[in-house]
Scaffold this motif. Sequence first.
Motif, mmCIF file in Angstrom:
data_model
loop_
_atom_site.group_PDB
_atom_site.id
_atom_site.type_symbol
_atom_site.label_atom_id
_atom_site.label_comp_id
_atom_site.label_asym_id
_atom_site.label_seq_id
_atom_site.Cartn_x
_atom_site.Cartn_y
_atom_site.Cartn_z
ATOM 1 N N ARG A 174 0.863 -1.240 0.050
ATOM 2 C CA ARG A 174 0.005 0.019 0.160
ATOM 3 C C ARG A 174 0.794 1.250 0.112
ATOM 4 N NH1 ARG A 174 -3.226 -2.809 4.456
ATOM 5 N NH2 ARG A 174 -5.122 -3.772 3.485
ATOM 6 N N LYS A 175 1.957 1.386 0.703
ATOM 7 C CA LYS A 175 2.821 2.454 0.932
ATOM 8 C C LYS A 175 3.671 2.544 -0.713
ATOM 9 C CE LYS A 175 3.729 1.803 5.930
ATOM 10 N NZ LYS A 175 4.971 1.365 6.872
ATOM 11 N N MET A 176 3.849 1.560 -1.053
ATOM 12 C CA MET A 176 4.628 1.672 -2.490
ATOM 13 C C MET A 176 3.780 2.220 -3.264
ATOM 14 S SD MET A 176 7.648 0.855 -2.012
ATOM 15 C CE MET A 176 7.618 1.648 -0.329
ATOM 16 N N ILE A 177 2.304 1.809 -3.358
ATOM 17 C CA ILE A 177 1.436 2.245 -4.382
ATOM 18 C C ILE A 177 1.201 3.876 -4.364
ATOM 19 C CG2 ILE A 177 -0.954 2.321 -5.059
ATOM 20 C CD1 ILE A 177 -1.110 -0.828 -4.308
ATOM 21 N N LEU A 178 1.032 4.143 -3.128
ATOM 22 C CA LEU A 178 1.067 5.656 -2.694
ATOM 23 C C LEU A 178 2.438 6.529 -3.149
ATOM 24 C CD1 LEU A 178 -0.879 5.638 0.724
ATOM 25 C CD2 LEU A 178 -1.603 6.135 -1.537
ATOM 26 N N GLU B 16 4.874 7.297 -15.772
ATOM 27 C CA GLU B 16 6.075 7.241 -16.218
ATOM 28 C C GLU B 16 6.797 6.252 -15.435
ATOM 29 O OE1 GLU B 16 7.106 8.317 -19.199
ATOM 30 O OE2 GLU B 16 5.664 9.741 -19.444
ATOM 31 N N VAL B 17 6.479 5.914 -14.384
ATOM 32 C CA VAL B 17 7.033 5.083 -13.314
ATOM 33 C C VAL B 17 6.005 4.250 -12.799
ATOM 34 C CG1 VAL B 17 8.182 4.947 -11.057
ATOM 35 C CG2 VAL B 17 8.855 6.704 -12.595
ATOM 36 N N THR B 18 6.564 2.988 -12.802
ATOM 37 C CA THR B 18 5.547 1.855 -11.942
ATOM 38 C C THR B 18 6.085 1.022 -11.207
ATOM 39 O OG1 THR B 18 6.049 -0.061 -13.868
ATOM 40 C CG2 THR B 18 4.295 1.557 -14.270
ATOM 41 N N CYS B 19 5.788 -0.181 -10.476
ATOM 42 C CA CYS B 19 6.313 -0.842 -9.831
ATOM 43 C C CYS B 19 7.535 -1.711 -10.617
ATOM 44 C CB CYS B 19 5.486 -2.036 -9.413
ATOM 45 S SG CYS B 19 4.126 -1.467 -8.565
ATOM 46 N N TYR B 20 7.233 -1.990 -11.775
ATOM 47 C CA TYR B 20 8.249 -2.748 -12.831
ATOM 48 C C TYR B 20 9.570 -2.027 -12.965
ATOM 49 C CZ TYR B 20 10.070 -5.825 -16.266
ATOM 50 O OH TYR B 20 10.833 -6.499 -17.101
ATOM 51 N N LEU C 163 1.075 -15.745 -36.373
ATOM 52 C CA LEU C 163 1.468 -16.573 -35.378
ATOM 53 C C LEU C 163 1.324 -16.293 -34.028
ATOM 54 C CD1 LEU C 163 4.835 -17.167 -37.047
ATOM 55 C CD2 LEU C 163 3.147 -18.583 -37.116
ATOM 56 N N ARG C 164 1.111 -14.775 -33.808
ATOM 57 C CA ARG C 164 0.959 -14.058 -32.485
ATOM 58 C C ARG C 164 0.211 -12.820 -32.352
ATOM 59 N NH1 ARG C 164 6.424 -13.669 -29.079
ATOM 60 N NH2 ARG C 164 6.150 -15.914 -29.091
ATOM 61 N N GLN C 165 -0.638 -12.658 -31.101
ATOM 62 C CA GLN C 165 -1.143 -11.377 -30.987
ATOM 63 C C GLN C 165 -0.778 -11.083 -29.763
ATOM 64 O OE1 GLN C 165 -5.513 -9.911 -29.062
ATOM 65 N NE2 GLN C 165 -5.281 -11.850 -30.254
ATOM 66 N N VAL C 166 -0.291 -9.731 -29.654
ATOM 67 C CA VAL C 166 -0.027 -9.254 -28.196
ATOM 68 C C VAL C 166 -0.701 -7.976 -27.981
ATOM 69 C CG1 VAL C 166 1.930 -7.964 -26.828
ATOM 70 C CG2 VAL C 166 2.337 -9.984 -28.375
ATOM 71 N N ARG C 167 -1.525 -7.765 -26.987
ATOM 72 C CA ARG C 167 -2.307 -6.619 -26.487
ATOM 73 C C ARG C 167 -2.036 -6.287 -25.197
ATOM 74 N NH1 ARG C 167 -6.495 -10.274 -26.915
ATOM 75 N NH2 ARG C 167 -7.529 -10.819 -24.777
ATOM 76 N N TYR C 168 -2.440 -5.091 -24.489
ATOM 77 C CA TYR C 168 -2.376 -4.546 -23.108
ATOM 78 C C TYR C 168 -3.671 -4.269 -22.784
ATOM 79 C CZ TYR C 168 2.550 -4.607 -24.916
ATOM 80 O OH TYR C 168 3.687 -4.923 -25.535
ATOM 81 N N THR C 169 -3.663 -4.483 -21.382
ATOM 82 C CA THR C 169 -4.796 -4.123 -20.473
ATOM 83 C C THR C 169 -4.472 -3.078 -19.431
ATOM 84 O OG1 THR C 169 -6.187 -6.173 -20.845
ATOM 85 C CG2 THR C 169 -6.903 -4.779 -19.114
ATOM 86 N N ASP C 170 -4.921 -2.128 -19.371
ATOM 87 C CA ASP C 170 -4.666 -0.999 -18.502
ATOM 88 C C ASP C 170 -5.030 -1.385 -17.032
ATOM 89 O OD1 ASP C 170 -3.423 1.611 -17.383
ATOM 90 O OD2 ASP C 170 -5.056 2.620 -18.241
ATOM 91 N N THR C 171 -4.233 -1.155 -16.091
ATOM 92 C CA THR C 171 -4.633 -1.576 -14.711
ATOM 93 C C THR C 171 -4.354 -0.320 -13.877
ATOM 94 O OG1 THR C 171 -2.409 -2.126 -13.684
ATOM 95 C CG2 THR C 171 -3.907 -3.854 -14.879
ATOM 96 N N ALA C 172 -4.815 -0.302 -12.453
ATOM 97 C CA ALA C 172 -4.333 1.004 -11.756
ATOM 98 C C ALA C 172 -3.012 1.281 -11.565
ATOM 99 C CB ALA C 172 -5.041 0.735 -10.460
ATOM 100 N N LEU C 173 -2.089 0.397 -11.868
ATOM 101 C CA LEU C 173 -0.597 0.449 -11.897
ATOM 102 C C LEU C 173 0.261 0.398 -12.947
ATOM 103 C CD1 LEU C 173 -0.065 -1.569 -8.349
ATOM 104 C CD2 LEU C 173 -0.372 0.868 -8.689
#
Length: 387
Positions: free
Chosen positions: A96-100, A115-119, A315-325
Amino acid sequence: MMKRGLNSRSVSMLQAVAGCLLVVALANGQTAPQEKPQMAEEVFKNIQVLRGLTVDQFMGTMGFIAAALSMNCSECHHTGSAAEYAEDTPRKQTARKMILMVNALNKSNFGGQREVTCYSCHRSDARPKITPSLAEQYGTPPPDDPNEVEISGTPAAGAPSADQVLNKYIQALGGAQRLASVTSFAGKGTYEGFDTEGDKFPVEVYARAPNERTTIVHLRAGDNIRTCDGRNAWNTSAGTLLPIPVFSLSGGDLEGAKMDAGLSFPGQIKQLLKDWRTGFPSTTIDDKDVDVVQGSSPDNTPVKFYFDKKSGLLLRQVRYTDTALGLNPTQIDYDDYRDVSGVKMPFRLTTTWTDGRSTIVFSELRANVSIDAAKFSKPAGNTPQKP
């Protein structure tokens, strides 16, 4: 792949979300109005920071954290029961602290843009490294990830247009006329995933053009049913600790499901997305040279398709789903194309996402079969586990 494997209990809260990658639908005007999804704080207890998210968005955010730190559920949660999941632990309090902290960094330094995430710091490690690695600096660099190819500046010279690549794909499958003649299909086979502990279970798939699909996996704990009726999409929670028997998809998960529905009947691929473009740097998948084509979904999320230069097949599909982080990537690989009523269809589908990998292998696919409309109705779900 995770550095540490996910056991069946520790990932049970994420299992239902895994199935949503197999659920597909394409909205039309003949279905029921879009269902209002349940909110996380209405379903789960002790939600303090990640409030205001739907159930599937909340579970996707949990998956993003797990992938960013290469950790599984049991390393932050007590996993004995649904009630124990809600109990506080030192790592949950730290999270929780890291998310904030990350939210404050983006707000103070980047105008609120992400521009910055956990990753950004963790890089799939529980503890961020603070000292440069000489082995990484001077060692052999890892191979380029084809999922990360991007157009930098001027598009690559001599690249075929999106229309040329997509037309070649349609022709490789059997041609537009034959594709249009397939209006439904039913398949049987096996399902294997992180939620089966390496075992294979029977699976049934039903699809009806242009926008309905149901997948039924017969797990030990009961049937896990994933259904779309063309506008709404649902997933049941068999074998999980989710305190609700069924939940609906929303946002990027729902948009991705609708797009996959269209790809079940690939003659309409050009209409599924907008702003098609090519000109990506050369790359390969399994030693096969590929043409990369990118389109944008209705919510403007980029989706990449990788076509075999030689055969023209997808051969492949790549997509992205937005999350809160941050963005969660989803990769779907298509293999073992066989002829079904004059149309080539993939008999092997491998879906890889932040929480694991699952594979469906069809033993049979039958085209233009009659399918009861009830197959695409909201499933009743299973009785959830008591806290």
